[in-house]
Design a protein around this motif. Structure first.
Motif, PDB file in Angstrom:
ATOM      1  N   ARG A   1      -6.431 -57.890 -27.314  1.00 52.93           N
ATOM      2  CA  ARG A   1      -7.511 -57.823 -26.333  1.00 52.93           C
ATOM      3  C   ARG A   1      -8.033 -56.392 -26.299  1.00 52.93           C
ATOM      4  NH1 ARG A   1      -5.800 -59.424 -20.652  1.00 52.93           N
ATOM      5  NH2 ARG A   1      -3.781 -58.923 -21.538  1.00 52.93           N
TER       6      ARG A   1
ATOM      7  N   LEU B   1      -9.836 -53.580 -24.006  1.00 54.77           N
ATOM      8  CA  LEU B   1     -10.158 -53.246 -22.611  1.00 54.77           C
ATOM      9  C   LEU B   1     -10.957 -51.957 -22.570  1.00 54.77           C
ATOM     10  CD1 LEU B   1      -7.261 -54.831 -22.401  1.00 54.77           C
ATOM     11  CD2 LEU B   1      -7.391 -54.048 -20.060  1.00 54.77           C
TER      12      LEU B   1
ATOM     13  N   LYS C   1     -15.348 -59.420 -24.046  1.00 55.40           N
ATOM     14  CA  LYS C   1     -15.268 -60.777 -24.633  1.00 55.40           C
ATOM     15  C   LYS C   1     -16.014 -60.824 -25.955  1.00 55.40           C
ATOM     16  CE  LYS C   1     -14.543 -63.613 -20.577  1.00 55.40           C
ATOM     17  NZ  LYS C   1     -15.000 -64.764 -19.802  1.00 55.40           N
TER      18      LYS C   1
ATOM     19  N   GLN D   1     -12.110 -53.208 -17.974  1.00 60.23           N
ATOM     20  CA  GLN D   1     -12.709 -54.545 -18.148  1.00 60.23           C
ATOM     21  C   GLN D   1     -12.322 -55.104 -19.531  1.00 60.23           C
ATOM     22  OE1 GLN D   1     -14.994 -56.296 -15.969  1.00 60.23           O
ATOM     23  NE2 GLN D   1     -13.978 -54.839 -14.586  1.00 60.23           N
ATOM     24  N   VAL D   2     -12.010 -56.399 -19.570  1.00 60.27           N
ATOM     25  CA  VAL D   2     -11.730 -57.033 -20.860  1.00 60.27           C
ATOM     26  C   VAL D   2     -13.057 -57.358 -21.543  1.00 60.27           C
ATOM     27  CG1 VAL D   2     -10.675 -58.988 -22.029  1.00 60.27           C
ATOM     28  CG2 VAL D   2      -9.585 -57.999 -20.020  1.00 60.27           C
TER      29      VAL D   2
ATOM     30  N   ASN E   1     -17.302 -65.295 -26.147  1.00 57.66           N
ATOM     31  CA  ASN E   1     -16.746 -65.881 -24.923  1.00 57.66           C
ATOM     32  C   ASN E   1     -15.230 -66.029 -24.943  1.00 57.66           C
ATOM     33  OD1 ASN E   1     -19.084 -66.090 -23.437  1.00 57.66           O
ATOM     34  ND2 ASN E   1     -19.683 -67.974 -24.500  1.00 57.66           N
ATOM     35  N   LYS E   2     -14.581 -65.341 -25.890  1.00 53.75           N
ATOM     36  CA  LYS E   2     -13.114 -65.394 -25.905  1.00 53.75           C
ATOM     37  C   LYS E   2     -12.576 -63.996 -25.620  1.00 53.75           C
ATOM     38  CE  LYS E   2     -12.284 -68.964 -29.381  1.00 53.75           C
ATOM     39  NZ  LYS E   2     -13.368 -68.689 -30.319  1.00 53.75           N
ATOM     40  N   GLU E   3     -11.483 -63.946 -24.867  1.00 52.29           N
ATOM     41  CA  GLU E   3     -10.893 -62.640 -24.593  1.00 52.29           C
ATOM     42  C   GLU E   3     -10.011 -62.188 -25.757  1.00 52.29           C
ATOM     43  OE1 GLU E   3      -8.890 -62.497 -20.893  1.00 52.29           O
ATOM     44  OE2 GLU E   3     -10.745 -62.436 -19.730  1.00 52.29           O
ATOM     45  N   ASN E   4      -9.320 -63.183 -26.339  1.00 59.85           N
ATOM     46  CA  ASN E   4      -8.366 -62.826 -27.383  1.00 59.85           C
ATOM     47  C   ASN E   4      -9.006 -62.799 -28.765  1.00 59.85           C
ATOM     48  OD1 ASN E   4      -5.732 -62.035 -27.001  1.00 59.85           O
ATOM     49  ND2 ASN E   4      -5.187 -64.007 -26.124  1.00 59.85           N
TER      50      ASN E   4
END
Lengths: 468, 352
Positions: free
Chosen positions: A248, A250, A257, A254-255, A260-263
């Protein structure tokens, strides 16, 4: 002509010569070959050890002094090798600017008929006797069909046709040379404005800097967190099948995206780029941390699944029973030796196993549970599957920023196009003379002789075919 | 198992050599057809073995792109031989000249022998993650196609030099005949090595001849080697007569030498250097790292670039350029095998 001009001309001619190019080919090759034999970028001892293999100690030290003087242990970045590459680039530039104008001129100048004695000296000749009066139109038609551009002259001996095909392909050589320069510029850009480094991130932690090859810290303006790392191995072997990191990014807490995926998943051969910096999966290793925990799945009698996480020696309840369990030993790769004893085969998690102690109202039992062997999940208190030891591995990522990459790719494409054109589409020049009673083909070069002979034979067949 | 099928193909390639010799000596066209048929049949069996091996790998990797058998040293050596044979058969068909089949089968035989004598694993191995890339296919196949083209130009170049040299004391002639004599010796030695191998896993190259533990056999072998080289040197000019009787003149050899390089060079550039760089860039984040294999492939590239500049700009003619073709292929072999055997680097092909 002044002295300076003469010197200028001398220097120019020196750099414009093909002899210099050939000399550089040889010198650069020999230099590069030396670099593959002498150990590169290692400590002095390693180099002395290398020479001691085939030299007496005194000479080995002498050899090391020479290596040190000429930077032979860091040959490819040494002053003299860089200088050679620079000379190579200069030679390319001067050579091309020296030759290109005359080539361009040759496209523009109108040709003039060649004298008969010059034609007679040419290596390839083919003759056709008893020709018809309208042969000139016919042969012109056939040549045009074959893609030749034609000049027709009236000479004393009769008519002379000059046909040329693919003459512009001579320019492809310049494209090839230009592409090498583009690639060299690309490498320079990478050297000046790019960097390389590595970061080892333990599962469950994050880093916002990398370590460069020279050991300096490279700060990043975002944090790279590794949520999970997993390695798969081929059955019954320590050969890795695949390994990947779940990452991820950061920024300011804030993460970020992506789609639309965080990982983000990084695998070998599947790098990931963010803000011009590319991350590559390079290595991994075993490194237990404070927050490492054993993760289990417990299947109760009704088939319901319970997730259980526990630290080393931390007690946990087995749901629906009175038993309390804890992990009292761990092995990343459990093997059995000849005496039937258990031992660690490897530090990598090839076959992770835990020794679980159950305590049911004072009655203690122990059992090894192995991730890859389902038979071992069955315990007196139900099925307990050991998933993984999370937080005990680090992922080794290579990071790189290189603004020269687009140039490298463009240069490579040009190089290939240039080579294919200049080697597969060689220019063809033909001369045809038509006199009263015969027609003769001449061809000036023997380099592409077989192709040209084929072409001439085809033309002759067409002519004869139309004569019938 | 696929490697057994491929061994049968190798046996046919080796068998083709004496048949070609008989053809050259008797000029009997029937024998010539038998020689060509032997090579072609070997190639067909080879292709069958290739497909067999593909299936074996598919059973492990379950992916078509990852199961093309070019993933380790054994598979790549074998693929090189296939390219060499197919390329040669194409030339034979196109020019209608069964000219240098003897020498092609010598090179093919030596290469097949090497797979048995370098202690290379022939087993189908699972792919390590670094090799799981579609660039593997592009990089390796194109590299070996170009190596095979260089191999053909090496043979024609060598013959060209031996044929054209008038002076038996010139370096070119001595070098070329020594090389040819050594190749002949190696071909025979490799066959004896394989036949007499007690344990195929630990057999070493030349163990039955010059590397034999028995001093007597070793000395005899050295004498045979020197004798073969001497014979080649002494009677090299006969080659001229023989080849001329097959309408093979030096122009034809020079032309094939050039064509082999002109075909191989762009393919080597795109497949060997460019695709290799792109792949390294995808896998390790660096397109060029002066790894020994990378460096030697650049040296190979320079040698052939030298060939073109000498031929087209300096206007070199005849045996001079063919010598470059010979040296170029020796450098190619070193890039391909020598680097793995003598130097360390990233191109480990799994394990030797």
């Amino acid at each position: 002509m002044s002295k300076i001009d003469r010197w200028n001309e001398k220097i120019w001619n020196f750099f414009a010569s093909v002899d210099l190019a050939i000399a550089l080919f040889i010198i650069i090759s020999i230099g590069a070959a030396i670099g593959t034999i002498i150990p590169q970028q290692t400590d002095p001892e390693a180099i002395v050890r290398f020479f001691s293999k085939f030299l007496p100690p005194v000479s080995a030290m002498k050899a090391y002094e020479i290596v040190n003087l000429l930077d032979l242990n860091n040959l490819y970045h040494s002053w003299w090798f860089t200088f050679l590459l620079f000379m190579f680039a200069l030679n390319l530039i001067v050579c091309s600017t020296d030759r290109l104008p005359s080539l361009l001129k040759s496209f523009k100048t109108s040709s003039h008929p060649l004298p008969a004695q010059v034609l007679e000296k040419m290596p390839i000749k083919k003759k056709i006797d008893n020709i018809q009066p309208n042969i000139l139109d016919k042969i012109n038609g056939i040549l045009k069909n074959k893609g030749f551009s034609i000049h027709v002259f009236e000479t004393q001996e009769g008519i002379q046709i000059q046909a040329q095909k693919w003459s512009k392909t001579r320019l492809a050589v310049y494209l090839t040379h230009l592409s090498i320069l583009i690639i060299l510029v690309g490498t320079l850009m990478g050297t000046f404005w790019g960097f390389r480094g590595s970061m080892n991130i333990v599962e469950g932690t994050g880093l916002n800097f990398a370590i460069s090859d020279s050991g300096k810290a490279i700060p990043l303006d975002f944090e790279v967190r590794c949520d999970k790392f997993e390695a798969e191995y081929y059955e019954n072997s320590s050969i890795p099948k695949a390994y990947r990191s779940y990452i991820r990014i950061l920024e300011n807490g804030q993460v970020i995206k992506f789609d639309n995926k965080e990982n983000v998943i990084i695998e070998v051969n599947q790098p990931f780029s963010y803000k011009g910096i590319t991350f590559y999966q390079a290595s991994y290793g075993f490194q237990p941390s404070e927050h490492a925990e054993f993760r289990f799945t417990y299947f109760d009698k009704t088939g319901k699944e319970h997730k259980i996480n526990a630290r080393f020696e931390e007690k946990f309840n087995i749901p629906g029973t009175s038993a309390i369990a804890s992990v009292i030993d761990f092995s990343p790769a459990l093997g059995i030796d000849e005496q039937g004893k258990l031992f660690n085969m490897d530090t990598n998690m090839i076959n992770p196993a835990v020794l679980v102690q159950f305590d049911d109202k004072g009655k203690k039992t122990e059992q090894w549970i192995l991730t890859r062997i389902p038979e071992t999940w069955v315990t007196p208190y139900g099925k307990l599957k050991f998933n993984e030891l999370w937080g005990a591995q680090f992922t080794g990522l290579q990071i790189r920023k290189d603004p020269g990459i687009p140039l490298i790719y463009i240069g490579s494409i040009f190089l290939c196009i240039g080579l294919f054109i200049s080697l597969f589409l060689r220019p063809i020049t033909l001369f045809v003379t038509i006199s009263k009673d015969n027609l003769i083909f001449y061809c000036p070069s023997s380099k592409t002789s077989l192709i040209i002979e084929k072409q001439i034979n085809e033309i002759i067949n067409k002519l004869k075919g139309e004569n019938i | 198992m696929s490697y057994q099928t491929i061994s049968i193909a190798g046996l046919l390639y080796i068998l083709a050599m004496p048949i070609y010799i008989v053809y050259v000596l008797t000029k009997n066209n029937k024998v010539g057809y038998i020689a060509t048929a032997t090579l072609s049949f070997g190639a067909l069996i080879h292709i069958y073995g290739f497909i067999q091996r593909f299936k074996e790998m598919y059973a492990i990797n379950h992916s078509i792109m990852r199961s093309i058998p070019i993933t380790n040293l054994y598979e790549s050596l074998i693929f090189f031989v296939l390219c060499l044979i197919v390329g040669y058969l194409f030339i034979e068909w196109k020019y209608k000249k069964k000219s240098f089949g003897v020498f092609i089968s010598i090179v093919a035989g030596i290469t097949i022998g090497l797979t048995d004598l370098l202690g290379i694993s022939k087993e189908v191995q699972p792919l390590v993650p670094a090799l799981k890339s579609n660039w593997l296919l592009a990089h390796v196949t194109l590299s070996f196609i170009s190596y095979a083209a260089f191999g053909i130009s090496f043979i024609t170049g060598l013959l060209h030099v031996i044929m054209e040299s008038q002076d038996k004391k010139s370096f070119k002639y001595i070098f070329s005949t020594t090389l040819l004599g050594f190749m002949l010796f190696m071909f025979i030695s490799v066959i004896i090595d394989i036949i007499t191998a007690s344990n195929p896993k630990t057999v070493k190259i030349f163990h039955s001849t010059i590397g034999n533990p028995s001093v007597f056999i070793s000395i005899i072998s050295w004498m045979i080697l020197i004798f073969l080289i001497f014979i080649t040197w002494k009677f090299g000019h006969i080659l001229n007569k023989i080849l001329n009787s097959f309408k093979i003149d030096s122009n034809f050899l020079e032309d094939i030498t050039y064509k082999g390089i002109a075909f191989g060079f762009p393919i080597f550039t795109i497949g060997g250097l460019v695709f290799g760089a792109i792949w390294a860039d995808q896998a390790w984040g660096r397109y060029w790292g002066w790894d020994p294999k990378e460096t030697w492939s650049l040296i190979t590239w320079f040698v052939y670039a030298f060939y073109f500049h000498a031929k087209f700009i300096r206007g070199w003619r005849g045996t001079k350029t063919s010598m470059i073709a010979v040296v170029g292929f020796i450098v190619t072999i070193f890039t391909y095998l020598g680097v793995n055997l003598f130097l360390s680097g990233l191109h480990s092909y799994g394990s030797m």
